[in-house]
Design a protein around this motif. Structure first.
Motif, PDB file in Angstrom:
ATOM      1  N   LYS A 215      42.279 105.284   5.567  1.00  0.00           N
ATOM      2  CA  LYS A 215      43.584 104.956   6.150  1.00  0.00           C
ATOM      3  C   LYS A 215      43.439 103.803   7.153  1.00  0.00           C
ATOM      4  O   LYS A 215      43.827 103.893   8.318  1.00  0.00           O
ATOM      5  CB  LYS A 215      44.206 106.177   6.831  1.00  0.00           C
ATOM      6  CG  LYS A 215      44.399 107.354   5.906  1.00  0.00           C
ATOM      7  CD  LYS A 215      44.963 108.558   6.634  1.00  0.00           C
ATOM      8  CE  LYS A 215      45.099 109.748   5.698  1.00  0.00           C
ATOM      9  NZ  LYS A 215      45.620 110.949   6.395  1.00  0.00           N
TER      10      LYS A 215
ATOM     11  N   LYS B 153      54.831 103.060   8.197  1.00  0.00           N
ATOM     12  CA  LYS B 153      53.506 102.441   8.322  1.00  0.00           C
ATOM     13  C   LYS B 153      53.015 101.969   6.954  1.00  0.00           C
ATOM     14  O   LYS B 153      52.362 100.921   6.838  1.00  0.00           O
ATOM     15  CB  LYS B 153      52.527 103.441   8.932  1.00  0.00           C
ATOM     16  CG  LYS B 153      51.132 102.871   9.169  1.00  0.00           C
ATOM     17  CD  LYS B 153      50.211 103.896   9.815  1.00  0.00           C
ATOM     18  CE  LYS B 153      50.616 104.141  11.266  1.00  0.00           C
ATOM     19  NZ  LYS B 153      49.616 105.001  11.959  1.00  0.00           N
ATOM     20  N   LYS B 154      53.348 102.735   5.920  1.00  0.00           N
ATOM     21  CA  LYS B 154      52.939 102.360   4.569  1.00  0.00           C
ATOM     22  C   LYS B 154      53.544 101.007   4.181  1.00  0.00           C
ATOM     23  O   LYS B 154      52.859 100.143   3.614  1.00  0.00           O
ATOM     24  CB  LYS B 154      53.373 103.443   3.571  1.00  0.00           C
ATOM     25  CG  LYS B 154      52.969 103.163   2.139  1.00  0.00           C
ATOM     26  CD  LYS B 154      53.506 104.220   1.178  1.00  0.00           C
ATOM     27  CE  LYS B 154      52.849 105.562   1.391  1.00  0.00           C
ATOM     28  NZ  LYS B 154      53.173 106.526   0.307  1.00  0.00           N
TER      29      LYS B 154
ATOM     30  N   TRP C 156      51.904  98.188   6.391  1.00  0.00           N
ATOM     31  CA  TRP C 156      50.548  97.862   5.938  1.00  0.00           C
ATOM     32  C   TRP C 156      50.582  97.091   4.610  1.00  0.00           C
ATOM     33  O   TRP C 156      49.788  96.169   4.406  1.00  0.00           O
ATOM     34  CB  TRP C 156      49.736  99.137   5.763  1.00  0.00           C
ATOM     35  CG  TRP C 156      49.337  99.781   7.061  1.00  0.00           C
ATOM     36  CD1 TRP C 156      49.823  99.486   8.311  1.00  0.00           C
ATOM     37  CD2 TRP C 156      48.383 100.829   7.225  1.00  0.00           C
ATOM     38  NE1 TRP C 156      49.235 100.289   9.250  1.00  0.00           N
ATOM     39  CE2 TRP C 156      48.333 101.127   8.621  1.00  0.00           C
ATOM     40  CE3 TRP C 156      47.581 101.558   6.372  1.00  0.00           C
ATOM     41  CZ2 TRP C 156      47.511 102.111   9.144  1.00  0.00           C
ATOM     42  CZ3 TRP C 156      46.747 102.544   6.886  1.00  0.00           C
ATOM     43  CH2 TRP C 156      46.715 102.808   8.255  1.00  0.00           C
TER      44      TRP C 156
ATOM     45  N   LYS D  58      47.969 108.145   2.391  1.00  0.00           N
ATOM     46  CA  LYS D  58      48.725 109.189   3.070  1.00  0.00           C
ATOM     47  C   LYS D  58      48.990 108.795   4.531  1.00  0.00           C
ATOM     48  O   LYS D  58      48.286 109.207   5.453  1.00  0.00           O
ATOM     49  CB  LYS D  58      47.956 110.504   3.016  1.00  0.00           C
ATOM     50  CG  LYS D  58      47.690 111.013   1.607  1.00  0.00           C
ATOM     51  CD  LYS D  58      48.982 111.214   0.826  1.00  0.00           C
ATOM     52  CE  LYS D  58      48.720 111.742  -0.562  1.00  0.00           C
ATOM     53  NZ  LYS D  58      49.963 111.887  -1.358  1.00  0.00           N
ATOM     54  N   VAL D  59      50.002 107.968   4.719  1.00  0.00           N
ATOM     55  CA  VAL D  59      50.451 107.582   6.060  1.00  0.00           C
ATOM     56  C   VAL D  59      51.977 107.630   6.051  1.00  0.00           C
ATOM     57  O   VAL D  59      52.605 107.619   4.987  1.00  0.00           O
ATOM     58  CB  VAL D  59      49.958 106.158   6.436  1.00  0.00           C
ATOM     59  CG1 VAL D  59      48.441 106.118   6.550  1.00  0.00           C
ATOM     60  CG2 VAL D  59      50.456 105.125   5.427  1.00  0.00           C
TER      61      VAL D  59
END
Length: 708
Positions: free
Chosen positions: A161, A205-206, A209, A200-201
């Motif tokens: 992550k 945030k996904k 990123w 898995k965030v």
């Protein structure tokens, strides 16, 4: 400590790595000039940082090759360290091929077990086009390594992550773009889908990123092309194979849409015969009809190339594998390279090799299979043209998608719940399917480009085997029946397809494969636990043996071809390099003695007519029309000014001298009308025989007297 590490080492994998090193590296000391087009550029790049930065084809920095220079940088560094030899320019591809095998093992083992990792590495090692690509100085093996590294880093990013690893993974694809342009983007669907379903965030945030990753991709993709295009055109080389002297145009044109739709840039129309061979009416591979298209002359393939029709083994001469010069000082022209090009010991043909008609078959390689890409359609990759290079394990990979999906589903979970193993199945499927689709419909590519499918095929084959074994060990009768069905169908379909590829060369072995397939299928269905380990070993050997043999043919023949491929035809007699590495010693001597203060040793029509002379002499040879002989590098008035100023004294009408139009055609007409024909040869009967590249007639013109 050392003994403990040795004890814990996976010696099966060590053996696989050693096999890959032998397959990819053995005999590269006989690489000769490999792909002389790129070797000439490497020779020129050693002359100056300016040439190194731009990937200049000639030492004067007149024109670049038709790809960005990242892979060439690695090859030039190798040549700088070890000297300019055939093996030194091929070495980065060898290391990239071995590195890809290592990465495949590392990506599969943590999730699917050590035997899956070994099997994936073994399948990748024994994929014929991977071997052929890893033994030449083309860019594809290096590109695949960067793309596998990108996926490996993305897997680590998901596991840890880590946003920086996400950015690094997409940055590696950007670097891949600067190896071979849009071909690198083929894996982006796989990376995007896998990232979205695996990490898995929190969703905000996904997205953030992912945006950072795409920004990294954009920066690393465009930084070099924009930097090059921003330089004044008078201060840098012309961008080879572009029509407007732009690297971005090259990426999205010649190396982009034209690969899908068919090449038309600078040729007056797409190459005839590409993707149109079929059983009813086979176009001759590697040969183009003469005449007009769209009002312009079509490009002609050299007359000495022999035709190959679909379903028959190629015939003719194998490409040259002469020995590279030894102990050549870096930065100096290899004085004896001419002796090393086009020389390969004649080898005996493998016994029993026959063509599709049952007659003894000779061997030809080089340009003959350059456009042998079969008939466009959903089964193109199963056809012998492409399948003999990439299709040996393709049925297992397709079945691997099914086995992996059902074998690793979570029990008693909702239908939309995806297990961690299934996410990896989706990753490799999203690599396989779009690339498979591209090659099924694309209009212009070479068979060796199909190396792009090799990692996905290897991974899905290994995942499918692991999943099937898991289901086979299940206590449920239905699950065991499903597993046995997959195993039996996989063995029969794979060996039947391999028998089809083998038939043209070894019909008795082809029949044996069918018999073995039937026996193994029955054994898996009825044998249950009877000699289970023996059955498994025999199945693996049966599936791998002929693919391994095909893969060994480039190694056994010490082949490092410009158009790399694997085939028993490589084990026949040697021949000349069909990609322009030949040098006419008398022409070279004549022009060198009379060059004087001229900037260029001579100008010629195209890169393949110039490459051998650049490699041997280190002198600047102007490839006026670039690779195709039709790049609009300058106008007639600009060329006249070069002649008038004494920078160009001689012109050689090379391989593409009869097919150019536009500004290049005007220059060639002016040269023929105003230049003085030179009889440079002591043997008048061979004065006009072109040993520059492909065997067409050539003529040396003296331009120095035009303005006197």
């Amino acid at each position: 400590m050392i003994l403990k590490k040795l004890k814990n080492m996976d010696w099966y994998f060590v053996i696989i790595i050693l096999i890959s090193a032998i397959l990819y590296g053995w005999g590269i000391w006989d690489a000769g000039s490999a792909n002389s087009y790129y070797t000439a550029a490497i020779r020129s790049m050693l002359e100056s940082w300016h040439n190194f930065w731009y990937g200049a084809f000639d030492s004067a920095g007149f024109i670049t090759v038709d790809k960005p220079p990242v892979a060439l940088w690695l090859m030039a560094i190798s040549a700088k360290i070890f000297g300019l030899h055939g093996w030194s320019v091929v070495l980065p591809s060898v290391l990239a091929g071995i590195g890809s095998v290592y990465l495949m093992y590392q990506m599969l083992t943590p999730k699917f077990g050590v035997w899956a990792g070994r099997l994936g590495a073994l399948v990748l090692t024994f994929t014929p086009t991977v071997v052929a690509n890893s033994r030449t100085n083309n860019m594809d093996a290096i590109l695949v390594f960067f793309l596998l590294l990108a996926v490996y880093v993305l897997q680590k990013a998901v596991e840890k992550k880590n946003i920086w690893l996400v950015m690094m993974s997409f940055a590696l694809v950007g670097i891949g773009f600067n190896v071979k342009m849009l071909q690198a983007f083929m894996i982006l669907p796989a990376m995007l889908v896998y990232y979205w379903i695996a990490i898995k965030v929190p969703w905000k945030k996904k997205i953030l990123w992912l945006g950072a990753g795409l920004l990294s991709l954009t920066v690393f993709t465009l930084a070099y092309p924009v930097a090059v295009d921003s330089v004044d055109q008078s201060n840098r080389p012309y961008i080879g194979s572009s029509q407007h002297n732009s690297l971005l145009e090259l990426a999205f044109g010649y190396n982009g849409t034209e690969r899908l739709l068919g090449q038309s840039t600078g040729t007056g129309g797409a190459f005839p015969g590409i993707g149109t061979t079929n059983n009813k009416k086979s176009n001759k591979v590697g040969q183009q009809p003469t005449g007009q298209k769209n009002g312009q002359p079509t490009q002609q393939v050299p007359t000495n190339q022999k035709s190959v029709t679909k379903g028959t083994a190629p015939s003719g001469q194998a490409p040259s594998q002469g020995k590279a010069p030894q102990n050549m000082p870096t930065g100096q022209a290899p004085k004896d390279l001419k002796k090393t090009i086009g020389q390969q010991p004649t080898q005996e043909k493998p016994s029993g090799m026959r063509n599709g008609k049952g007659q003894k078959q000779g061997g030809s390689v080089g340009m003959n299979n350059a456009f042998a890409i079969g008939t466009a359609g959903p089964f193109r990759l199963f056809q012998s043209d492409l399948g003999s290079q990439i299709g040996w394990f393709l049925p297992l990979a397709i079945l691997g998608i099914i086995a992996g999906w059902f074998g690793y589903r979570k029990r008693n979970s909702k239908w939309y719940t995806i297990s961690e193993e299934q996410r990896h199945v989706i990753l490799w499927s999203a690599w396989l399917v779009p690339v498979y689709g591209f090659f099924s419909i694309a209009g212009f590519f070479h068979p060796y480009y199909t190396i792009m499918l090799a990692p996905a095929i290897a991974a899905l084959t290994a995942i499918g085997a692991a999943a099937t074994h898991k289901m086979y060990q299940n206590s449920s009768a239905k699950t065991r029946i499903f597993a046995k069905s997959l195993i039996s169908f996989g063995i029969v379909s794979t060996l039947a397809l391999q028998a089809y590829y083998v038939w043209s060369y070894y019909p008795m072995i082809s029949i044996a494969l069918i018999i073995v397939a039937i026996i193994l299928a029955i054994w898996w269905w009825l044998g249950e636990r009877l000699f289970a380990k023996m059955r498994l070993v025999i199945s693996i050997i049966a599936i791998c043996v002929m693919a391994a043999w095909w893969s060994f043919t480039p190694t056994l023949s010490h082949n490092s071809a410009a158009i790399p491929f694997a085939s028993p035809t490589l084990l026949t007699q040697g021949g000349s390099d069909s990609m322009g590495s030949q040098v006419d010693a008398q022409l070279l001597s004549y022009t060198q003695q009379r060059q004087g203060q001229a900037k260029y040793l001579f100008a010629t029509t195209d890169s393949n007519s110039a490459s051998g002379y650049i490699i041997k002499s280190g002198e600047a040879v102007m490839a006026l029309g670039g690779y195709n002989g039709t790049d609009p590098t300058m106008t007639l008035s600009e060329f006249k000014q070069l002649v008038k100023s004494g920078q160009v004294k001689y012109f050689v009408m090379g391989n593409k001298g009869t097919s150019s139009s536009g500004q290049i055609g005007k220059i060639l007409s002016w040269v023929q009308k105003n230049g003085v024909k030179v009889n440079y040869s002591k043997n008048k009967q061979t004065n006009n025989q072109n040993t520059m590249g492909q065997g067409q007639n050539s003529q040396l013109y003296d331009l120095s007297t035009i303005y006197q």
